[in-house]
Write a protein that holds these residues in place. Structure first.
Motif, mmCIF file in Angstrom:
data_model
loop_
_atom_site.group_PDB
_atom_site.id
_atom_site.type_symbol
_atom_site.label_atom_id
_atom_site.label_comp_id
_atom_site.label_asym_id
_atom_site.label_seq_id
_atom_site.Cartn_x
_atom_site.Cartn_y
_atom_site.Cartn_z
ATOM 1 N N ALA A 104 0.867 -1.178 0.000
ATOM 2 C CA ALA A 104 0.000 0.000 0.000
ATOM 3 C C ALA A 104 0.900 1.223 0.000
ATOM 4 O O ALA A 104 1.536 1.538 0.999
ATOM 5 N N VAL A 105 0.996 1.905 -1.124
ATOM 6 C CA VAL A 105 1.908 3.041 -1.262
ATOM 7 C C VAL A 105 1.499 4.185 -0.349
ATOM 8 O O VAL A 105 2.342 4.864 0.229
ATOM 9 N N GLU A 106 0.215 4.401 -0.161
ATOM 10 C CA GLU A 106 -0.276 5.499 0.668
ATOM 11 C C GLU A 106 -0.205 5.174 2.160
ATOM 12 O O GLU A 106 -0.372 6.033 2.992
ATOM 13 N N HIS A 107 0.021 3.920 2.479
ATOM 14 C CA HIS A 107 0.005 3.457 3.871
ATOM 15 C C HIS A 107 1.178 4.043 4.652
ATOM 16 O O HIS A 107 2.302 4.039 4.201
ATOM 17 N N ARG A 108 0.893 4.540 5.833
ATOM 18 C CA ARG A 108 1.945 5.040 6.719
ATOM 19 C C ARG A 108 2.469 3.885 7.551
ATOM 20 O O ARG A 108 1.690 3.150 8.140
ATOM 21 N N PRO A 109 3.791 3.704 7.619
ATOM 22 C CA PRO A 109 4.328 2.596 8.396
ATOM 23 C C PRO A 109 4.013 2.720 9.877
ATOM 24 O O PRO A 109 3.974 3.819 10.420
ATOM 25 N N LYS A 110 3.765 1.591 10.500
ATOM 26 C CA LYS A 110 3.533 1.559 11.942
ATOM 27 C C LYS A 110 4.861 1.275 12.618
ATOM 28 O O LYS A 110 5.592 0.385 12.217
ATOM 29 N N HIS A 111 5.178 2.030 13.636
ATOM 30 C CA HIS A 111 6.409 1.827 14.373
ATOM 31 C C HIS A 111 6.098 1.013 15.627
ATOM 32 O O HIS A 111 5.278 1.397 16.439
ATOM 33 N N ILE A 112 6.765 -0.102 15.755
ATOM 34 C CA ILE A 112 6.578 -1.038 16.857
ATOM 35 C C ILE A 112 7.792 -0.905 17.773
ATOM 36 O O ILE A 112 8.912 -0.728 17.298
ATOM 37 N N ILE A 125 11.045 -2.844 3.036
ATOM 38 C CA ILE A 125 10.757 -2.200 1.751
ATOM 39 C C ILE A 125 11.711 -1.033 1.564
ATOM 40 O O ILE A 125 11.594 -0.008 2.226
ATOM 41 N N ARG A 126 12.661 -1.213 0.651
ATOM 42 C CA ARG A 126 13.654 -0.170 0.389
ATOM 43 C C ARG A 126 13.140 0.856 -0.616
ATOM 44 O O ARG A 126 13.393 2.038 -0.480
ATOM 45 N N THR A 127 12.451 0.382 -1.639
ATOM 46 C CA THR A 127 11.956 1.238 -2.709
ATOM 47 C C THR A 127 10.483 0.917 -2.937
ATOM 48 O O THR A 127 10.156 0.045 -3.744
ATOM 49 N N PRO A 128 9.562 1.604 -2.223
ATOM 50 C CA PRO A 128 8.139 1.237 -2.315
ATOM 51 C C PRO A 128 7.589 1.163 -3.736
ATOM 52 O O PRO A 128 6.851 0.233 -4.059
ATOM 53 N N ALA A 129 7.959 2.091 -4.590
ATOM 54 C CA ALA A 129 7.411 2.100 -5.949
ATOM 55 C C ALA A 129 7.905 0.919 -6.790
ATOM 56 O O ALA A 129 7.283 0.570 -7.785
ATOM 57 N N ALA A 130 9.012 0.286 -6.376
ATOM 58 C CA ALA A 130 9.579 -0.832 -7.131
ATOM 59 C C ALA A 130 9.402 -2.165 -6.405
ATOM 60 O O ALA A 130 10.011 -3.159 -6.787
ATOM 61 N N ASP A 173 5.572 -19.038 2.233
ATOM 62 C CA ASP A 173 6.286 -17.829 2.653
ATOM 63 C C ASP A 173 5.932 -16.660 1.743
ATOM 64 O O ASP A 173 5.596 -16.839 0.574
ATOM 65 N N VAL A 174 6.010 -15.468 2.301
ATOM 66 C CA VAL A 174 5.816 -14.251 1.508
ATOM 67 C C VAL A 174 7.189 -13.683 1.202
ATOM 68 O O VAL A 174 8.011 -13.487 2.099
ATOM 69 N N LEU A 175 7.445 -13.424 -0.073
ATOM 70 C CA LEU A 175 8.727 -12.881 -0.504
ATOM 71 C C LEU A 175 8.555 -11.405 -0.855
ATOM 72 O O LEU A 175 7.594 -11.033 -1.522
ATOM 73 N N VAL A 176 9.489 -10.586 -0.395
ATOM 74 C CA VAL A 176 9.504 -9.175 -0.745
ATOM 75 C C VAL A 176 10.463 -9.042 -1.918
ATOM 76 O O VAL A 176 11.636 -9.421 -1.828
ATOM 77 N N ILE A 177 9.960 -8.503 -3.022
ATOM 78 C CA ILE A 177 10.725 -8.397 -4.255
ATOM 79 C C ILE A 177 10.949 -6.925 -4.590
ATOM 80 O O ILE A 177 10.012 -6.137 -4.559
#
Length: 143
Positions: free
Chosen positions: A10-18, A48-53, A73-77
């Motif tokens: 979700a590009v518009e999503h604000r990250p939650k800090h835990i 997520i280093r580059t959200p748009a990519a 498993d979920v892979l982050v690409i």
């Protein structure tokens, strides 16, 4: 390992800090007392280093178990990371989506390597159609 589903962050999503505790744990969890909290951590910022990519895929099968990737498993690409020698990549070979380790020992004949003794490597030939979609940067493995 085949790719089951593809997701986008979700590009518009604000990250939650835990809360991030300063002490590493051997076995167990530190007291949740606020005094132990040293910092906060956002999994979005960590993974997520580059959200748009960036996109996510759900893995299917067990051909990449030695790389720590298991069925479900979920892979982050990240599409912005160059696909270089020994990177884990999401690729399409002749229209089939796969997760494999890229071997460019001989750049003229790339090989997609399985990380399991039960699966053969894929040696590409002149007729093979290869498209690299991105590099695996994080594996989310439920316990």
């Amino acid at each position: 390992m085949l790719i089951r589903k593809i997701y986008s962050p979700a590009v518009e999503h604000r990250p939650k800090h835990i809360p991030m505790y300063g002490e590493a744990v051997q076995a167990g969890f530190p007291s949740p007392a606020q005094d132990y909290v040293e910092n906060s951590l956002s999994l979005d910022e960590l993974c997520i280093r580059t959200p748009a990519a960036t996109f996510f895929v759900k893995a299917s099968g067990n051909s990449m178990e030695k790389a720590g990737i298991h069925d479900g498993d979920v892979l982050v690409i990240d599409r912005s990371v160059p696909a270089s020698h020994r990177k884990l990549v999401i690729a399409s070979v002749d229209g089939e989506f796969l997760c494999k380790r890229l071997d460019l020992t001989n750049p003229a004949k790339p090989v997609l390597r399985a990380e399991s003794d039960d699966y053969p490597d894929i040696t590409l030939n002149d007729e093979s159609e290869l498209e690299i979609f991105g590099v695996v940067t994080t594996v989310v493995h439920p316990v």
